[in-house]
Design a protein around this motif. Sequence first.
Motif, PDB file in Angstrom:
ATOM      1  N   ARG A  18       0.819  -1.224   0.000  1.00  0.00           N
ATOM      2  CA  ARG A  18       0.000   0.000   0.000  1.00  0.00           C
ATOM      3  C   ARG A  18       0.851   1.271   0.000  1.00  0.00           C
ATOM      4  N   LEU A  19       2.148   1.157  -0.228  1.00  0.00           N
ATOM      5  CA  LEU A  19       3.055   2.300  -0.182  1.00  0.00           C
ATOM      6  C   LEU A  19       3.067   3.058  -1.504  1.00  0.00           C
ATOM      7  N   THR A  20       3.000   4.377  -1.420  1.00  0.00           N
ATOM      8  CA  THR A  20       3.274   5.258  -2.549  1.00  0.00           C
ATOM      9  C   THR A  20       4.411   6.157  -2.112  1.00  0.00           C
ATOM     10  N   LEU A  21       5.440   6.277  -2.926  1.00  0.00           N
ATOM     11  CA  LEU A  21       6.612   7.069  -2.600  1.00  0.00           C
ATOM     12  C   LEU A  21       6.472   8.481  -3.142  1.00  0.00           C
ATOM     13  N   GLY A  22       6.505   9.468  -2.257  1.00  0.00           N
ATOM     14  CA  GLY A  22       6.479  10.864  -2.659  1.00  0.00           C
ATOM     15  C   GLY A  22       7.893  11.409  -2.748  1.00  0.00           C
ATOM     16  N   LEU A  23       8.244  11.997  -3.872  1.00  0.00           N
ATOM     17  CA  LEU A  23       9.589  12.524  -4.118  1.00  0.00           C
ATOM     18  C   LEU A  23       9.519  13.950  -4.640  1.00  0.00           C
ATOM     19  N   GLY A  24      10.428  14.787  -4.161  1.00  0.00           N
ATOM     20  CA  GLY A  24      10.545  16.151  -4.658  1.00  0.00           C
ATOM     21  C   GLY A  24      11.971  16.641  -4.480  1.00  0.00           C
ATOM     22  N   ALA A  25      12.365  17.598  -5.294  1.00  0.00           N
ATOM     23  CA  ALA A  25      13.731  18.134  -5.234  1.00  0.00           C
ATOM     24  C   ALA A  25      13.917  19.115  -4.091  1.00  0.00           C
ATOM     25  N   GLY A  26      12.829  19.529  -3.463  1.00  0.00           N
ATOM     26  CA  GLY A  26      12.929  20.525  -2.401  1.00  0.00           C
ATOM     27  C   GLY A  26      13.024  21.917  -2.992  1.00  0.00           C
ATOM     28  N   GLY A  27      13.092  22.879  -2.117  1.00  0.00           N
ATOM     29  CA  GLY A  27      13.150  24.267  -2.557  1.00  0.00           C
ATOM     30  C   GLY A  27      14.253  25.003  -1.833  1.00  0.00           C
ATOM     31  N   PRO A  28      14.329  26.299  -2.053  1.00  0.00           N
ATOM     32  CA  PRO A  28      15.348  27.078  -1.348  1.00  0.00           C
ATOM     33  C   PRO A  28      15.012  27.193   0.131  1.00  0.00           C
ATOM     34  N   GLY A  29      16.002  27.580   0.923  1.00  0.00           N
ATOM     35  CA  GLY A  29      15.760  27.742   2.362  1.00  0.00           C
ATOM     36  C   GLY A  29      16.048  26.463   3.121  1.00  0.00           C
ATOM     37  N   TRP A  30      15.163  26.148   4.048  1.00  0.00           N
ATOM     38  CA  TRP A  30      15.355  25.027   4.971  1.00  0.00           C
ATOM     39  C   TRP A  30      15.630  23.715   4.244  1.00  0.00           C
ATOM     40  N   ASP A  31      14.943  23.458   3.122  1.00  0.00           N
ATOM     41  CA  ASP A  31      15.177  22.214   2.382  1.00  0.00           C
ATOM     42  C   ASP A  31      16.644  22.049   1.997  1.00  0.00           C
ATOM     43  N   THR A  32      17.316  23.144   1.721  1.00  0.00           N
ATOM     44  CA  THR A  32      18.694  23.058   1.232  1.00  0.00           C
ATOM     45  C   THR A  32      19.737  23.135   2.335  1.00  0.00           C
ATOM     46  N   THR A  33      19.343  23.526   3.542  1.00  0.00           N
ATOM     47  CA  THR A  33      20.338  23.723   4.599  1.00  0.00           C
ATOM     48  C   THR A  33      20.157  22.808   5.810  1.00  0.00           C
ATOM     49  N   MET A  34      19.091  22.035   5.887  1.00  0.00           N
ATOM     50  CA  MET A  34      18.798  21.255   7.090  1.00  0.00           C
ATOM     51  C   MET A  34      19.879  20.238   7.437  1.00  0.00           C
ATOM     52  N   LEU A  35      20.664  19.814   6.486  1.00  0.00           N
ATOM     53  CA  LEU A  35      21.719  18.839   6.769  1.00  0.00           C
ATOM     54  C   LEU A  35      23.067  19.504   7.048  1.00  0.00           C
ATOM     55  N   GLY A  36      23.052  20.829   7.201  1.00  0.00           N
ATOM     56  CA  GLY A  36      24.269  21.541   7.575  1.00  0.00           C
ATOM     57  C   GLY A  36      25.242  21.769   6.450  1.00  0.00           C
ATOM     58  N   GLN A  37      24.786  21.731   5.231  1.00  0.00           N
ATOM     59  CA  GLN A  37      25.677  21.944   4.086  1.00  0.00           C
ATOM     60  C   GLN A  37      25.343  23.261   3.409  1.00  0.00           C
ATOM     61  N   ASP A  38      26.234  23.701   2.538  1.00  0.00           N
ATOM     62  CA  ASP A  38      25.944  24.883   1.735  1.00  0.00           C
ATOM     63  C   ASP A  38      24.840  24.532   0.746  1.00  0.00           C
ATOM     64  N   PRO A  39      23.926  25.455   0.478  1.00  0.00           N
ATOM     65  CA  PRO A  39      22.832  25.171  -0.449  1.00  0.00           C
ATOM     66  C   PRO A  39      23.346  24.900  -1.859  1.00  0.00           C
ATOM     67  N   TRP A  40      22.714  23.946  -2.522  1.00  0.00           N
ATOM     68  CA  TRP A  40      23.002  23.697  -3.930  1.00  0.00           C
ATOM     69  C   TRP A  40      22.221  24.704  -4.751  1.00  0.00           C
ATOM     70  N   SER A  41      22.728  25.000  -5.934  1.00  0.00           N
ATOM     71  CA  SER A  41      21.973  25.838  -6.868  1.00  0.00           C
ATOM     72  C   SER A  41      20.739  25.053  -7.312  1.00  0.00           C
ATOM     73  N   ARG A  42      19.777  25.762  -7.860  1.00  0.00           N
ATOM     74  CA  ARG A  42      18.566  25.084  -8.351  1.00  0.00           C
ATOM     75  C   ARG A  42      18.938  24.050  -9.411  1.00  0.00           C
ATOM     76  N   ARG A  43      19.898  24.400 -10.265  1.00  0.00           N
ATOM     77  CA  ARG A  43      20.324  23.471 -11.322  1.00  0.00           C
ATOM     78  C   ARG A  43      20.929  22.201 -10.724  1.00  0.00           C
ATOM     79  N   GLU A  44      21.821  22.357  -9.740  1.00  0.00           N
ATOM     80  CA  GLU A  44      22.434  21.177  -9.133  1.00  0.00           C
ATOM     81  C   GLU A  44      21.391  20.352  -8.383  1.00  0.00           C
ATOM     82  N   ARG A  45      20.481  21.002  -7.699  1.00  0.00           N
ATOM     83  CA  ARG A  45      19.422  20.286  -6.975  1.00  0.00           C
ATOM     84  C   ARG A  45      18.585  19.461  -7.958  1.00  0.00           C
ATOM     85  N   THR A  46      18.272  20.060  -9.108  1.00  0.00           N
ATOM     86  CA  THR A  46      17.501  19.348 -10.131  1.00  0.00           C
ATOM     87  C   THR A  46      18.307  18.208 -10.734  1.00  0.00           C
ATOM     88  N   ASP A  47      19.601  18.446 -11.006  1.00  0.00           N
ATOM     89  CA  ASP A  47      20.463  17.386 -11.549  1.00  0.00           C
ATOM     90  C   ASP A  47      20.536  16.208 -10.584  1.00  0.00           C
TER      91      ASP A  47
END
Length: 193
Positions: A18-47
């Motif tokens: 009964r599992l459906t997997l939800g996936l997204g690239a995330g957005g700017p802000g918290w999505d890109t910094t929550m793991l303590g790293q420098d944010p990726w550009s939108r292009r790198e996040r998409t790649d």
Amino acid sequence: PVPFAKELITLDDVSAGRLTLGLGAGGPGWDTTMLGQDPWSRRERTDRFTEFVELTDLVLRDPAVSHRGRYYAADEARTYPGCIQEPRIPFAIAATGPRGMHLAATHADIWVTTGSRHRDAPLPAPEGAAEVREQLDGVDAACAAIGRDPGSLRRLVLSGLTLDGGLASVDAFHETIGRYAEVGVTDFVVHWP
């Protein structure tokens, strides 16, 4: 993707398929910094997201996968006994840009949108449905580009972030889901509260 896929296979088994997997690239802000790293550009996040989805798809479909990509690798990654659901767990892919919509058309069972990311307050149903209809045109074009029937892709709106969920009253909710259904949305999710 390899250890993630193994965890998904376990969840698929525990949930009796009964599992459906939800996936997204995330957005700017918290999505890109929550793991303590420098944010990726939108292009790198998409790649990275594209490669992650593609390899996860392969690992869930095939019993042994080797892959050497720019960001992820697998060497004879084995996933026995595999997913309960065939050919693999359904993917719900969030995508609002052209590359993401192509990825969703190629790999998703469900396309997901939260509306435009460039807004502070949620749009009411008439304006939100019009915005989503424009996005659906992009999804339909992405499906056509790869020869997929657009009707084979479910369309999910996730309200609450930039699209109003219509929770002011029962009538408002019925109007809201009606507006989205009219433009081709098959599923409507409301955040609570």
